[in-house]
Structures are given as structure tokens and as C-alpha cells.
Scaffold this motif. Sequence first.
Motif, PDB file in Angstrom:
ATOM      1  N   LEU A 112       5.785 -10.685   5.930  1.00 10.37           N
ATOM      2  CA  LEU A 112       5.186  -9.447   5.424  1.00 10.37           C
ATOM      3  C   LEU A 112       6.029  -8.874   4.285  1.00 10.37           C
ATOM      4  O   LEU A 112       7.244  -8.765   4.394  1.00 10.37           O
ATOM      5  N   CYS A 113       5.352  -8.516   3.206  1.00 11.62           N
ATOM      6  CA  CYS A 113       6.037  -7.942   2.035  1.00 11.62           C
ATOM      7  C   CYS A 113       5.994  -6.417   2.114  1.00 11.62           C
ATOM      8  O   CYS A 113       5.139  -5.842   2.790  1.00 11.62           O
ATOM      9  N   SER A 114       6.910  -5.761   1.383  1.00 11.18           N
ATOM     10  CA  SER A 114       6.933  -4.293   1.361  1.00 11.18           C
ATOM     11  C   SER A 114       5.626  -3.725   0.811  1.00 11.18           C
ATOM     12  O   SER A 114       5.302  -2.565   1.042  1.00 11.18           O
ATOM     13  N   CYS A 115       4.845  -4.536   0.079  1.00 12.63           N
ATOM     14  CA  CYS A 115       3.596  -4.044  -0.508  1.00 12.63           C
ATOM     15  C   CYS A 115       2.446  -4.103   0.491  1.00 12.63           C
ATOM     16  O   CYS A 115       1.358  -3.621   0.219  1.00 12.63           O
ATOM     17  N   GLY A 116       2.703  -4.733   1.665  1.00 14.66           N
ATOM     18  CA  GLY A 116       1.650  -4.808   2.673  1.00 14.66           C
ATOM     19  C   GLY A 116       0.960  -6.165   2.718  1.00 14.66           C
ATOM     20  O   GLY A 116       0.232  -6.462   3.665  1.00 14.66           O
ATOM     21  N   GLY A 130       3.489 -13.136   2.187  1.00 17.31           N
ATOM     22  CA  GLY A 130       3.861 -14.301   1.393  1.00 17.31           C
ATOM     23  C   GLY A 130       4.065 -14.066  -0.087  1.00 17.31           C
ATOM     24  O   GLY A 130       4.013 -15.001  -0.886  1.00 17.31           O
ATOM     25  N   CYS A 131       4.338 -12.795  -0.487  1.00 22.85           N
ATOM     26  CA  CYS A 131       4.631 -12.522  -1.900  1.00 22.85           C
ATOM     27  C   CYS A 131       5.954 -13.191  -2.299  1.00 22.85           C
ATOM     28  O   CYS A 131       6.821 -13.413  -1.451  1.00 22.85           O
ATOM     29  N   VAL A 132       6.096 -13.442  -3.590  1.00 23.74           N
ATOM     30  CA  VAL A 132       7.350 -14.001  -4.113  1.00 23.74           C
ATOM     31  C   VAL A 132       8.529 -13.103  -3.702  1.00 23.74           C
ATOM     32  O   VAL A 132       9.578 -13.595  -3.271  1.00 23.74           O
ATOM     33  N   GLY A 184       6.702  -9.980  -8.720  1.00 26.12           N
ATOM     34  CA  GLY A 184       7.199 -10.011  -7.342  1.00 26.12           C
ATOM     35  C   GLY A 184       6.091 -10.085  -6.305  1.00 26.12           C
ATOM     36  O   GLY A 184       6.294 -10.576  -5.198  1.00 26.12           O
ATOM     37  N   HIS A 185       4.909  -9.588  -6.675  1.00 27.47           N
ATOM     38  CA  HIS A 185       3.831  -9.550  -5.681  1.00 27.47           C
ATOM     39  C   HIS A 185       2.725 -10.563  -5.962  1.00 27.47           C
ATOM     40  O   HIS A 185       1.589 -10.411  -5.519  1.00 27.47           O
ATOM     41  N   ILE A 186       3.105 -11.614  -6.673  1.00 27.71           N
ATOM     42  CA  ILE A 186       2.231 -12.787  -6.779  1.00 27.71           C
ATOM     43  C   ILE A 186       2.466 -13.574  -5.494  1.00 27.71           C
ATOM     44  O   ILE A 186       3.590 -13.652  -5.001  1.00 27.71           O
TER      45      ILE A 186
HETATM   46 ZN   LIG Z   1       4.249  -7.951  -2.133  1.00 26.53          ZN
END
Ligand SMILES: [Zn+2]
Length: 398
Positions: A251-255, A258-260, A240-242
Motif C-alpha cells: 500500500l502506498c501513501s497515496c492509497g 504497488g506505486c514506484v 512516484g505514483h506510477i
Molecule cells: Zn502512490
Amino acid sequence: MIGSVLAPASPGEMLRLVRTGRAVTRTQLVTATGLSRSTVMHRVGALLSAGLLVEGARPDGSGGGRPPATLALNAGLGVVLAADLGAQHGRLAVCDLEGEALAEREEPIHIADGPDAVLDWVGRTFDALLAEAGRHDADVLAVGIDVPGPVDVERGRPVSPPIMPGWDDHPVADRLAERYPGALVRLERDVQAMALAEHRRHHSLLRDMVFVKVATGIGAGIIADGEVLQGSHGRAGDIGHIRSIEPSEVLCSCGNHGCVAALASGSALVRRLKEAGYAVESSLDVVELVKAGDAVATHHVRDAGRLLGAALAALVSVVAPSLVVVGGDLADASEPLLAGIRESVYERCSPRSTQELRILSSRLRERAGVVGAATLALEHMLAPAAVDARLARRGVAA
Ligand SMILES: [Zn+2]
């Protein structure tokens, strides 16, 4: 099938032979283990007196003469509690030792409410389900729980889970172990549990398989050589975070950007459809639109499948699975999602790596997580070393 195992087989290993159907009579155990008949009789006796085995029917049904009685795991010895915690719903079950649910319930939750609120709900719901199944706390032999984020399996704690604020390093397994003294407690990342469930229930003959969960977030569980591949902190398969093939500043929840997961998950689809003017709040609303034949929603789901498929293609090239199973809330909109995934995977992988590859939707569907949580707890509880330790505690020499 009766095959020989590495002698000397402990009682725990003999239980495994019976449980997997490889040797179900004393005579077959003698053949399978190469142990003497008296040793086999002694160890079977220990397993019977500990309540782990029961004598089953005699194969010829006569009861006369000396036909061998079959042995079986005593599925009713106790129960296993299983909890599958997602971002927006939790499914809990009380299962017997074969993993069959005796009572089961799903309710909406918010994992972001934090461990105190969520684990209180888990405790209350287990109480209700145990009562429904007519069992008690003292019957609980193992607890399996899965969460939507990385975990330290050894310590039973989540590790910096992006969509679980307040859960980092929380002693989840210890809290449950306190509540059910003597029970083995196992915490796992949800996708690993789901991969295990689909594999054991429906694809156990395959050596290598990938399970992809598409829900609020995205992740994959990998079965390599028949077992769950953990990686560091259960992070194996965290696709998911590639960074997505499509450049994006979302913005992704991981910070990261553009993550998947930020572009192709259920929450990404909700955002996309809101921007297109739809009143949607959850993955399930998106699924409803697709099922109703909405062209815009179907297009977005297929596009999400395409972006996800590009990341999955890399994983397929590395792991070389013969099967990819797609599950999670969004898998109920499986046609456009699978079409998009297939399009990217077959386009990006070498023909040789996809020659025998099948891409299917989950058969366990919304039950994959809870079945997986029960399965992983059972596999640890019934592992030969754990069974031998259990007998040793009862003072039975192996
Ligand atoms: Zn992410």
C-alpha cells in the motif's frame, strides 16, 4: 554577449540584461535595447535610485577619462528567505539577492505534525537566521518555500499532498505574506525547486533536464526549454505514483497499491531492510549501511534504482532530456542507486533517446531544495514585470 531584445525594453527588462551579464554598461544597454541614450540614462537612473542597481568598477580601473562604469544588481538591497521542507527535515536560509546564503540551518522536523507546528518552527528559525545575518523583517523582499507534495502555485496552497496530513488547502503563502508585509511569497513543490536550482547553478546551458528526488517519497522536476514545467497543480513529473513494473500489493501513501514510491523510495527501503532483520529507521540509516559496504542493503538500493529507472524511462522518452540529475537523501548512496537507474533507463529507452543522455548525482546535494526556494523567489521578484510594478509603486514612470 550583446544581443538585441524586443524593444521597447522597460526598466525591468534592462535590469534583467544587467543581471544576466548581457549588457553591463549604459552603452551596452543602448546597443542591446535599441533605445536612445537619454531613455537608457533615465531608466538606469530610476533603477539606481530604487536601489536595485549599483555602479560597479570601471573596466580599465583608472577612474580617469570617460571609461564606462559597469552596472550590477545591488545584492545587498534586501534579503530573500528560503525554506526547504522535507518529510523529516527542514533547511532554511537567509540569502542576498544573488541567492548566496548569509545564514543557513537544517533541523529535523516532521511535516506530518501539520502546518501550525511546522510553520511556527519556520517563523522562529527565520527570526534566528535574520538576527544571525544582522538583518531585519523589513529587509525581507521575497520568501520562497517548497514542500514535498503538489501545490497550487497561484494560490500558494498544498493540494491533497499524500505525505503531509493536515496541509491540504492550507494558506501557506498567505501566512508568510502576513508575517512579512510587502514581500513576494512563492510556494512550490520541492522537486520543481530542486530542478530549478541544479539547472541555474550547474547546467544552465541545457534546454531540457530532469531532476529526480529519491527520499521518503519519489518525485521528478522537469526543466523544459529552460523553465520549470508545472503541469496541473505542479504535478508534472510525479513519477512516484506510477504503478511499478513489479506487481506488488504494497500500500502506498497515496492509497493505491504497488506505486514506484511504495517500492523504491527511502521509506520502502527502510521497510525492506526491516523485513530483512536490520534496525533501520530512515533513509540516512540505509545510506550508512551502503557506505559501510553492506551487501544486502546495496542489493536493495540497486533494485530500487532499477524499479525507479523503469518509470523514469517513460519520462525520458517523453521529455528527451540531455541530463537526468538524481538527488534526495538516497542519492548519497549514489553508486548502486545510479547503477540500477542506468540499467533500466538504457534497457528500456531507444538508443536514439539515450545517445546523449547523462545520468548524474546532484551537485547541490542536501542544499538543492533551499537554493531552489531562494532562486524561484528571486526569479519572480526580479522578473521584469515585477520590477516595473515596484518602480511604478515608487512613482517612477517606465
Ligand atoms: Zn502512490
